[in-house]
Design an enzyme around this catalytic site. Structure first.
Site, short mmCIF file in Angstrom:
data_model
loop_
_atom_site.label_atom_id
_atom_site.label_comp_id
_atom_site.label_asym_id
_atom_site.label_seq_id
_atom_site.Cartn_x
_atom_site.Cartn_y
_atom_site.Cartn_z
N GLU A 70 68.12 17.44 -9.25
CA GLU A 70 68.99 16.40 -9.52
C GLU A 70 70.37 17.24 -10.10
O GLU A 70 70.63 18.88 -10.45
CB GLU A 70 68.27 15.80 -11.05
CG GLU A 70 67.91 14.85 -11.09
CD GLU A 70 67.06 14.15 -11.81
OE1 GLU A 70 67.69 14.30 -12.84
OE2 GLU A 70 66.53 12.44 -11.62
N CYS A 121 71.93 15.93 -21.56
CA CYS A 121 71.42 17.71 -20.65
C CYS A 121 68.93 17.38 -21.70
O CYS A 121 68.95 16.86 -22.18
CB CYS A 121 71.68 18.60 -22.54
SG CYS A 121 73.21 18.82 -22.63
N1 SAH Z 1 67.65 26.64 -18.16
C1 SAH Z 1 68.73 26.47 -19.34
C2 SAH Z 1 69.59 25.71 -18.10
C3 SAH Z 1 69.76 24.26 -18.38
S1 SAH Z 1 69.12 23.92 -19.37
C4 SAH Z 1 68.89 26.82 -20.42
O1 SAH Z 1 67.63 26.48 -21.26
O2 SAH Z 1 69.37 27.22 -21.67
C5 SAH Z 1 71.10 22.90 -20.13
C6 SAH Z 1 71.02 23.06 -22.15
O3 SAH Z 1 70.15 21.40 -22.43
C7 SAH Z 1 70.36 24.45 -22.98
O4 SAH Z 1 70.77 24.63 -23.86
C8 SAH Z 1 68.76 23.43 -23.55
O5 SAH Z 1 68.19 23.55 -25.31
C9 SAH Z 1 69.46 22.07 -23.41
N2 SAH Z 1 68.60 21.02 -23.82
C10 SAH Z 1 66.72 21.08 -22.96
N3 SAH Z 1 66.62 19.60 -23.31
C11 SAH Z 1 67.61 19.39 -24.22
C12 SAH Z 1 66.51 17.50 -24.91
N4 SAH Z 1 66.31 16.98 -24.48
N5 SAH Z 1 67.88 17.50 -25.72
C13 SAH Z 1 69.19 18.01 -25.47
N6 SAH Z 1 69.13 18.93 -24.59
C14 SAH Z 1 68.92 19.77 -24.34
#
Ligand code: SAH
Ligand code: SF4
Length: 406
Positions: free
Chosen positions: A91, A385
């Protein structure tokens, strides 16, 4: 199928040499791939028909991902299901924006832009723009501006699924299927730019590597995609941010890169005990090790490291956690992006209370750290996110338009 998209100029030059072609042919292909962003070898009209036929006969194709499905949020965000040549899907998210505040796209662009405005004003004082008779922001008068947007941010995926297994993230539920190639990573950007008829150089585009997957577990392809996006597509690396869950060797390699995006680290907890619970990878590389590595990155002028912090109700959102975060980040050129946890099916956390979020932010700001709350984008279409997972997996892609507003 041999994909041409994703190859650098030296690689194209070698390929063309192998076909007995002169180096300027490689330059023509490079321009067609990244400047004109053509979708078919047949449409690279700078090449002779004979050469195009030969490339096709030998199995070469442009190889851009295909937008197989679209969902549009009430806030303008669009989520795309991108289909790769082998049928795997990831996505990609498009977030247009018109305001100048912290917009929630993770790109930190507002701050950068206000700095640019100052520079532009100084330039006006110095007479440069007056001499040119043009004082407006020359970097945004393309397709986006016509639609009333100042900028757009594209959030791209780096892997099919993710192996890191953060307990609060929907992508984690997919497990890891495979890495994306550099062409597939940068190709998401080209596909979205084409969809919106974006003119690089006129429209202001930011990129965040914050979609599905852990970029630093696909380091070489991720970095090659950056080079293609900068040198080919023409988006400066200063407009890109990569987020990592904290892959230590990746951060160490990243610190040595000369051309690199800005860094965001998903801190998400104020001590190792909590972090291990919500991000099991902490057992491999703990917070202290990550912060040490981050501090070795030579930062550019006006560059800060962003620390993302997903607020999980009663897990990591209390005043004692804020105090610990302040201690951790003491002396680091840091800013904090608070992300209110976005729920997903089968994930057993709850959202923080608004009052707790406000106190957390206030404490960090009073402790001297620029702290923003990332506004959720496209939550109604599962584009926010941590909500990215392949919603539909089909044998045959259909071009279906889903509108949340209808
Ligand atoms: N894998 C990388 C980049 C993608 S995730 C990482 O984890 O940094 C991007 C951001 O979304 C990260 O900071 C992660 O902690 C956050 N994230 C993941 N799941 C989430 C959720 N359910 N709600 C809000 N933020 C979330
Ligand atoms: Fe992977 Fe990032 Fe989700 Fe963790 S938060 S599982 S690293 S995509």
């Amino acid at each position: 199928m041999h994909a041409l998209f994703g190859k650098t100029l030296p690689e194209l030059t070698e390929l063309m040499a192998g076909l007995g072609q002169k180096p300027y042919r490689a330059r023509q292909v490079f321009e067609a791939l990244y400047k004109q962003r053509v979708g078919l070898v047949e449409d690279v009209t700078t090449l002779s028909q004979e050469l195009r036929d030969r490339l096709i006969a030998e199995g070469f194709a442009i190889g851009l991902p295909e937008i197989a499905q679209t969902a549009k949020s009430v806030d303008g965000t669009e989520r795309y299901l991108m289909r790769m040549a082998d049928g795997e899907t990831v996505e990609t998210v498009w977030m247009p924006d018109g305001d100048g505040g912290e917009r929630g796209d993770g790109s930190e662009a507002a701050e950068e832009e206000s700095a640019e405005v100052v520079v532009a004003e100084e330039a006006v004082d110095g007479g440069y723009w007056s001499r040119r008779g043009n004082g407006r922001d020359r970097s945004n008068f393309g397709t986006l501006a016509e639609q009333g947007f100042r900028r757009a941010t594209i959030c791209i995926s780096s892997q099919v699924g993710c192996a890191v297994n953060c307990q609060f993230c929907l992508t984690a539920k997919l497990g890891i299927k495979r890495n994306l190639t550099a062409g597939e990573i940068a190709g998401q950007v080209a596909a979205v730019l084409n969809r919106h008829k974006i003119q690089i150089g006129k429209d202001r585009i930011n990129l965040v590597f914050m979609g599905m997957g852990e970029p630093f577990l696909n380091y070489e392809q991720f970095m090659q995609s950056v080079r293609v996006l900068v040198e080919g597509i023409g988006i400066p690396e200063s407009r890109m941010t990569v987020s990592t869950s904290g892959i230590l060797p990746g951060i160490e390699a990243f610190a040595k890169e000369t051309m690199r995006p800005k860094l965001a680290l998903s801190l998400n907890a104020s001590n190792d005990v909590v972090r291990e619970r919500i991000m099991p990878i902490t057992r491999k590389w703990n917070i202290a090790a990550l912060l040490e590595a981050v501090q070795k990155i030579p930062l550019r002028t006006r560059e800060w490291v962003t620390f993302e912090y997903v607020l999980l109700g009663e897990v990591n959102d209390q005043p004692e956690h804020a105090r610990e975060v302040l201690e951790l980040l003491d002396g680091i050129r840091a800013k904090v992006n608070l992300i209110v946890w976005n729920p997903g099916p089968g994930i057993d956390y709850h959202q923080p209370k608004p009052a707790d979020v406000a106190v957390f932010q206030k404490m960090l700001i009073e402790g001297g750290i620029a702290t923003y709350i990332r506004r959720p984008r496209g939550r109604d279409i599962y584009a926010a996110c941590g909500q990215l997972k392949r919603t539909v997996v089909e044998e045959k892609p259909q071009l279906v338009e889903i509108s949340a507003a209808s």
